[in-house]
Structure formats: structure tokens, C-alpha cells
Design a protein around this motif. Sequence first.
Motif, PDB file in Angstrom:
ATOM      1  N   ASP A  44       0.088  15.884  19.356  1.00 25.41           N
ATOM      2  CA  ASP A  44      -1.216  16.268  18.820  1.00 25.41           C
ATOM      3  C   ASP A  44      -2.377  15.677  19.592  1.00 25.41           C
ATOM      4  O   ASP A  44      -3.531  15.825  19.213  1.00 25.41           O
ATOM      5  CB  ASP A  44      -1.374  15.836  17.357  1.00 25.41           C
ATOM      6  CG  ASP A  44      -0.322  16.483  16.492  1.00 25.41           C
ATOM      7  OD1 ASP A  44       0.048  15.914  15.512  1.00 25.41           O
ATOM      8  OD2 ASP A  44       0.116  17.579  16.859  1.00 25.41           O
ATOM      9  N   MET A  78      -2.806  23.146  13.958  1.00 23.59           N
ATOM     10  CA  MET A  78      -2.062  22.000  14.474  1.00 23.59           C
ATOM     11  C   MET A  78      -0.671  21.933  13.853  1.00 23.59           C
ATOM     12  O   MET A  78       0.318  21.670  14.540  1.00 23.59           O
ATOM     13  CB  MET A  78      -2.828  20.732  14.175  1.00 23.59           C
ATOM     14  CG  MET A  78      -2.393  19.621  15.063  1.00 23.59           C
ATOM     15  SD  MET A  78      -3.612  18.353  15.069  1.00 23.59           S
ATOM     16  CE  MET A  78      -3.403  17.751  13.452  1.00 23.59           C
ATOM     17  N   LYS A  79      -0.641  22.184  12.548  1.00 22.99           N
ATOM     18  CA  LYS A  79       0.664  22.148  11.874  1.00 22.99           C
ATOM     19  C   LYS A  79       1.569  23.219  12.493  1.00 22.99           C
ATOM     20  O   LYS A  79       2.756  23.006  12.676  1.00 22.99           O
ATOM     21  CB  LYS A  79       0.494  22.394  10.376  1.00 22.99           C
ATOM     22  CG  LYS A  79      -0.362  21.344   9.682  1.00 22.99           C
ATOM     23  CD  LYS A  79       0.471  20.143   9.280  1.00 22.99           C
ATOM     24  CE  LYS A  79      -0.293  18.843   9.154  1.00 22.99           C
ATOM     25  NZ  LYS A  79      -1.417  18.821   8.291  1.00 22.99           N
ATOM     26  N   ARG A 105     -12.424  22.933  10.125  1.00 24.76           N
ATOM     27  CA  ARG A 105     -11.435  21.866  10.316  1.00 24.76           C
ATOM     28  C   ARG A 105     -10.159  22.142   9.558  1.00 24.76           C
ATOM     29  O   ARG A 105      -9.069  21.827  10.020  1.00 24.76           O
ATOM     30  CB  ARG A 105     -12.025  20.543   9.854  1.00 24.76           C
ATOM     31  CG  ARG A 105     -12.953  20.013  10.903  1.00 24.76           C
ATOM     32  CD  ARG A 105     -13.432  18.669  10.550  1.00 24.76           C
ATOM     33  NE  ARG A 105     -14.386  18.246  11.539  1.00 24.76           N
ATOM     34  CZ  ARG A 105     -15.271  17.308  11.340  1.00 24.76           C
ATOM     35  NH1 ARG A 105     -15.314  16.678  10.191  1.00 24.76           N
ATOM     36  NH2 ARG A 105     -16.103  16.975  12.292  1.00 24.76           N
ATOM     37  N   ALA A 106     -10.343  22.719   8.389  1.00 25.23           N
ATOM     38  CA  ALA A 106      -9.147  23.040   7.614  1.00 25.23           C
ATOM     39  C   ALA A 106      -8.281  24.022   8.395  1.00 25.23           C
ATOM     40  O   ALA A 106      -7.066  23.883   8.462  1.00 25.23           O
ATOM     41  CB  ALA A 106      -9.553  23.619   6.274  1.00 25.23           C
ATOM     42  N   GLN A 149      -8.297  24.334  11.606  1.00 24.90           N
ATOM     43  CA  GLN A 149      -7.790  23.601  12.776  1.00 24.90           C
ATOM     44  C   GLN A 149      -6.495  22.878  12.398  1.00 24.90           C
ATOM     45  O   GLN A 149      -5.537  22.826  13.151  1.00 24.90           O
ATOM     46  CB  GLN A 149      -8.811  22.552  13.166  1.00 24.90           C
ATOM     47  CG  GLN A 149      -9.257  22.666  14.602  1.00 24.90           C
ATOM     48  CD  GLN A 149     -10.533  21.902  14.798  1.00 24.90           C
ATOM     49  OE1 GLN A 149     -10.879  21.017  14.028  1.00 24.90           O
ATOM     50  NE2 GLN A 149     -11.256  22.225  15.840  1.00 24.90           N
ATOM     51  N   ASP A 150      -6.533  22.319  11.200  1.00 25.17           N
ATOM     52  CA  ASP A 150      -5.369  21.607  10.710  1.00 25.17           C
ATOM     53  C   ASP A 150      -4.178  22.555  10.601  1.00 25.17           C
ATOM     54  O   ASP A 150      -3.060  22.206  10.976  1.00 25.17           O
ATOM     55  CB  ASP A 150      -5.721  21.005   9.341  1.00 25.17           C
ATOM     56  CG  ASP A 150      -4.669  20.031   8.887  1.00 25.17           C
ATOM     57  OD1 ASP A 150      -4.215  19.239   9.726  1.00 25.17           O
ATOM     58  OD2 ASP A 150      -4.294  20.064   7.700  1.00 25.17           O
ATOM     59  N   ILE A 154      -7.361  14.096  12.308  1.00 26.05           N
ATOM     60  CA  ILE A 154      -6.766  15.031  11.354  1.00 26.05           C
ATOM     61  C   ILE A 154      -5.611  14.308  10.664  1.00 26.05           C
ATOM     62  O   ILE A 154      -4.877  13.565  11.301  1.00 26.05           O
ATOM     63  CB  ILE A 154      -6.291  16.288  12.122  1.00 26.05           C
ATOM     64  CG1 ILE A 154      -7.515  17.001  12.650  1.00 26.05           C
ATOM     65  CG2 ILE A 154      -5.391  17.141  11.298  1.00 26.05           C
ATOM     66  CD1 ILE A 154      -7.858  18.288  12.027  1.00 26.05           C
ATOM     67  N   SER A 166       2.888  23.011   6.644  1.00 24.31           N
ATOM     68  CA  SER A 166       2.068  24.074   7.195  1.00 24.31           C
ATOM     69  C   SER A 166       1.561  24.980   6.070  1.00 24.31           C
ATOM     70  O   SER A 166       0.414  25.383   6.040  1.00 24.31           O
ATOM     71  CB  SER A 166       2.887  24.859   8.214  1.00 24.31           C
ATOM     72  OG  SER A 166       2.359  26.116   8.380  1.00 24.31           O
ATOM     73  N   SER A 169      -1.117  23.246   4.086  1.00 21.84           N
ATOM     74  CA  SER A 169      -2.355  23.164   4.845  1.00 21.84           C
ATOM     75  C   SER A 169      -3.055  24.522   4.868  1.00 21.84           C
ATOM     76  O   SER A 169      -4.274  24.614   4.787  1.00 21.84           O
ATOM     77  CB  SER A 169      -2.013  22.642   6.234  1.00 21.84           C
ATOM     78  OG  SER A 169      -2.720  23.263   7.200  1.00 21.84           O
ATOM     79  N   GLN A 192     -12.648  13.008  14.471  1.00 20.78           N
ATOM     80  CA  GLN A 192     -11.802  13.429  13.386  1.00 20.78           C
ATOM     81  C   GLN A 192     -10.341  13.163  13.651  1.00 20.78           C
ATOM     82  O   GLN A 192      -9.734  13.742  14.518  1.00 20.78           O
ATOM     83  CB  GLN A 192     -12.024  14.922  13.178  1.00 20.78           C
ATOM     84  CG  GLN A 192     -11.396  15.366  11.923  1.00 20.78           C
ATOM     85  CD  GLN A 192     -11.115  16.805  11.996  1.00 20.78           C
ATOM     86  OE1 GLN A 192     -11.435  17.456  12.968  1.00 20.78           O
ATOM     87  NE2 GLN A 192     -10.472  17.320  10.990  1.00 20.78           N
ATOM     88  N   GLY A 231      -2.713  14.819   9.951  1.00 18.15           N
ATOM     89  CA  GLY A 231      -1.396  14.905  10.579  1.00 18.15           C
ATOM     90  C   GLY A 231      -1.150  13.858  11.627  1.00 18.15           C
ATOM     91  O   GLY A 231      -0.023  13.423  11.861  1.00 18.15           O
TER      92      GLY A 231
END
Length: 617
Positions: A28, A232-233, A225-226, A228-229, A12, A271, A274, A10, A14
Motif C-alpha cells: 500500500d 486500496m482494498k 477517501r472512502a 480510495q479506501d 488509510i 472490501s 469498505s 492520510q 488499512g
Amino acid sequence: MSNDAAVEKQNIPGVKEKKTQERFVYQDDEVIEKPFNWGQFSRLFSYMKPYAKQLLPIVIVMMVLGTITKLTVPYLTSLAIDRAIAPTDGSSPSLTLLYWIAGGILLLYIIQWVAATIRIKYTNIIGQRVIYDLRSDLFKHIQKLSFSFFDKRPAGSVMVRITNDINSLQDLFTNGVVNLLIDCVQLVGIIVILMFINWKLGLAVVLTVPLMFFISTKLRVKIRRAWQDVRMKNSRINSHLNESIQGIRVTQAYTQEEENMKFFDQMNMTSRKSWNRASTMNQAFGPLIEITGGVGSLILFWFGAYLIQEGELTIGLLVAFANYVGNFWDPINRLGQMYNQLLVAMASSERIFEFMDEEPGIADKPGAKPIPTIQGNIKFENVIFEYEKGRQALKGIDLDVQAGQSIALVGHTGSGKSTIINLLSRFYDVTEGKLTIDGYNIRDITIRSLRSQIGIVLQDTFIFSGTIRDNIRFGRLNATDKEVEAAAKAVNAHEFIMKLPGGYETEVEERGNVLSMGQRQLLSFARALLADPRILILDEATASIDTETELKIQDALKVLLEGRTSFMVAHRLSTIRNADNIIVLDHGEIKEQGNHEQLIQKQGIYNGLIEAQFRFL
Ligand SMILES: Nc1ncnc2c1ncn2[C@@H]1O[C@H](COP(=O)(O)OP(=O)(O)OP(=O)(O)O)[C@@H](O)[C@H]1O
């Protein structure tokens, strides 16, 4: 677990943005998930080996005990209904039997609780030990890696591996592995029991498993995953915050606050978006997962009622069935999650092992011997050095330095001064030619014996968090307080230290902001003096300091240099003038050498540099 199903590598969204937003420190670190890989999996789990014999048996016994007791409860419930409350054989209800069964169920719950407590305690112990070992192995290894390794990577990405990647394995080791086993045992146990009670109803329920598994893996993955995103942001924001605070002086000095704010705002907005996306997904898919669970129950009760009418099933058994089925979805859901967790662990462990497999570019040769006490004769023989292939930073340096001599390296920026001192400490190996100390090729001696006799005072003196005393003592950890103070006195640092609120016990921060540039330099001199190295390397600070401090530094230098061979990347005229030999570098070559007077007479590059300095004053 098939590999292709796992190739949900994946990227992502970003990560793609990285190109347009180069300012990020935090990179990242590439992909978040990687396909399942047996080799890596077994390497990762080899970390459990030391604890397997000792602790795993307890965990497994507790796990089996917990599962058996858990699976016995619904059966006892069915007995309570069919034998005690509404006996199917037509006899009258029995309260005594009901009490006995209730007592039995209570006992089973207690056993289950005790087993779970012990199991969790031991899995945590194993998990934490594994993570501890993994983290220390990685840190130990990274410390050994040479400068060329760090040249290629931003410090942030190295840190992310030690923190984020290891943390992402933490869950796998503390809960994941044992839960995986428990879930598998529980699932098989339940299927066997269901088939045993009534195979028709059992089959009808088991047929819904693939649907459940699909939903729990696919939909939950999307939700996860959403989130996770989102994480990450947020990491990006944190990393930017860190950079902003570190660079606040530069930002304010160049009045870039507004620009910085815009940049931050953009990140903040990303952020928020997301988060909104993740939250919407949660709301949309979450109930769907619940509903599918309901479909299973619907099939159960509809078909179950039919079987009761047909006389193939009792009410008690239907209730037991419902209980078992209730216990059924949880492991399936968890297995789906676990599978995803494994893919994340694959990506993290791959990055961790990539670092661990990195050979230190600079290492002791097999059979390397420690160099005896260094006298300080240093010889560069036609030394060529390239940081990158094909780009010579040093082009055939010949230099003969006698023990006790002080050498000043001067030259334009990028001329190769720092490179010479990097080679001398063997932070890099020469590409061609030879570098010897007291006749020993520095490639043939142990790095430890070499570096422990070389003292380095860098331009940006690094001050560690701790007291002034700790910072000086860093030069020689076993030095007594008296020795620390004597070193400080010898380099003229004692006086300013005593004026600080806590004297030697004053706490200073990482970057030493409470200290002035000159004070930091004096501290680092004291540190070097305490270490008492045979060879001293000094990267002189360029910042101009007041004449009084300059004099103090010059006096300190005299003390520091006495009886040692020294190499100074020199900027101050006072330092250069006193050097025994001044080496003038230009584009990686020695263009002139001699003492101050000789070089001035030559009217060459050196003379030009000195004149330029005067013109500046
Ligand atoms: N880590 C590195 N990787 C690649 N090239 C490098 C690295 N460090 C230095 N260089 C290159 O090697 C050459 C010599 O650099 P060096 O740092 O020795 O110069 P210097 O004389 O010390 O400069 P300054 O006075 O600015 O510190 C330069 O062209 C520089 O770009």
C-alpha cells in the motif's frame, strides 16, 4: 493553499492493518496524500518544460477563447429578454433581433466547442508526453540501481511506483493543470461580471462562496477517501490473487487451500465493508452538496426579485445572473477536487523522486576505462564482504584463478558461494580487500565492459515470454538463426527443441512451465554459449534429474566451459569431480581447496559433504 490545511496526511486505516496481515505482497506504499510542497511541485512541472513553448500557447489561447465565449452567452440571453422579448424601454418585441441574438449564441457555442476540442487534444498530448517521459526516466533509473537497492524492497513496492504512482499523476497532467487555469480565469471573470451587473446581488452571491468551498472540499474529500479506501482494498485482493496463483503449487502441495480461502474471505469481507461505507457516505453527503447549491440560488432569486421590484435590476439580467451563478459552482467544486488531487500527486511524486534520487550503489568510477578482451585470470586478495554492516558474509577470501580454469564452489548453505559470484559480476562491491581480473581492479573498469564478458547461468533459469529462439538469442541479440541453432546443437538442446510442437518457434511463457528443469537448463547453456563470455558463472540446479539428462548436461557443460574461466556453485558430484579446483567454503571462509582426489584424501569438510551426498543416494 496553506500547508497546515494540507497536512491531511492520510493513513488509510488499512495501512495500520499491515502489521497484523504480513502476508500481503502489496504494501500500500505508505501515505496517499502529502502536504503541498513547492520544490517538488516545480520539479514535477519541469517535466512540462520541453512542451511548454511549443504546445502550451495553443492551449492557453483556446482556453481564453472558450472562457470568453462561455461568459458571453448569459449576457446575450439577457439582451434577448430585455431587448427582444420583453423590451424594458416599452418598445414592441422584435423577432428579428431575437433571431440575430439566437444566431450569435449558436455561433458562440460552436466556437466554444471547437476551442474545447482543440484544447483537450493538446492537453492530452502534453499530459501523455509528460507521463511517458516520467515513466521512462523512472524505469531507466531503476534499471541502473544495484542489487542492494532491491534487497531492501519487495518487488511489489517497486512496481507500484512505476504503475500506480505514475498513473495517479496522469490525471493531474492531462486535465488538472489546464482545468485549474480555466477555473481560476472563469471564476474571476464571473465575479467581475456579477459585480458589474449589480454589485449588491453580486456580493450576496459571492458571500456564499466560502461555504460552498468548505462543503466541496471537506465533504467531497470524505467521499473521495472512502472510495480510495475501496480501491486500496481491491488492490490488496488483486495482489493476493496474484500471489495465490503464483504459489498455487505450494498451496496445493501443503493442502493450504482452506487456510488460503479464509484469508481471502477476510480480505473480501473488508472490501465489501469498505464499499458499503463509501456508498453510505455518498448517499448521505451527495444530496447535501446539491442542497447547498440550491441555497445559493434561493438567495439569488429572493434578493433578485426584490431588486427588480425596486427597479434596480431587469428580468433579463436576473436570468443572466442565474446563468453566471450556475457556472460559478462548477469551478469552485472542481478547485476543491483539484486541491485534493494535488495532495495525492504530492505523495506520488515524492515516492517517484525518492527512487529517482537513489544513487546506484554500483556505478562506474569517474574516468573508468573498459577492460580489454578478458583472458580470465582472477584474483581475490583478502576480500571481506558485508551485506549488512557488521555481518561478514565473506571473511578474508584469497583465491588465485588462472585463465581457463574451472572452479567449483562447494559448502553448506549460507557459506558464501553465491556471494563470491555476486562480487565477481560486481553486483556488489567488496567491503575490504581487492578483486582483480587480468590485473585490473574491477572497481576501476566500466561495469558494461566487465559484465558483457561474463556469462551467468542461474539456478532458476529465467525464461522470458516469447519463442524458444528469442530466449536463446537473448544471449546475443544480433545472432543469426543459424548461430542460435548451432549453439543449441552444441549443448544438446536441439533434439528436444525439435520435438516441441513449433520447434524453435514454440512460444514459452514467462516462467517456462512447459519446459522441464533440465530442458530449461540446456536452453540457458545455449544462451550462454551464444554470448560467448570469457568468464562463465554457473549456479547449478540442485534438483535431481534423470541420468540421461544428467549426461547431456555434462556433455553440454564440457562444450560450454572450454577455454573459459568458470565458477560453478556446484551440487552434482559429476560437476564437482571434473573441476580443476574445488573451493570449500564454510561460514564465509575458504577451509579447503584442491581437486577432488586431493580433497578426498584430506578427509575434511569436503569428504564429509561427499559422503553425505552418497548417504542420501
Ligand atoms: N541480499 C542479502 N542481504 C543480506 N544478507 C545476505 C544477502 N544474501 C545473502 N546474505 C547472507 O550472506 C551469507 C552468505 O550467503 P550466500 O547466499 O552467499 O550463501 P550460499 O553459500 O550461496 O548459500 P546457498 O547454498 O543456500 O545458496 C548468508 O549468511 C546469507 O544469509
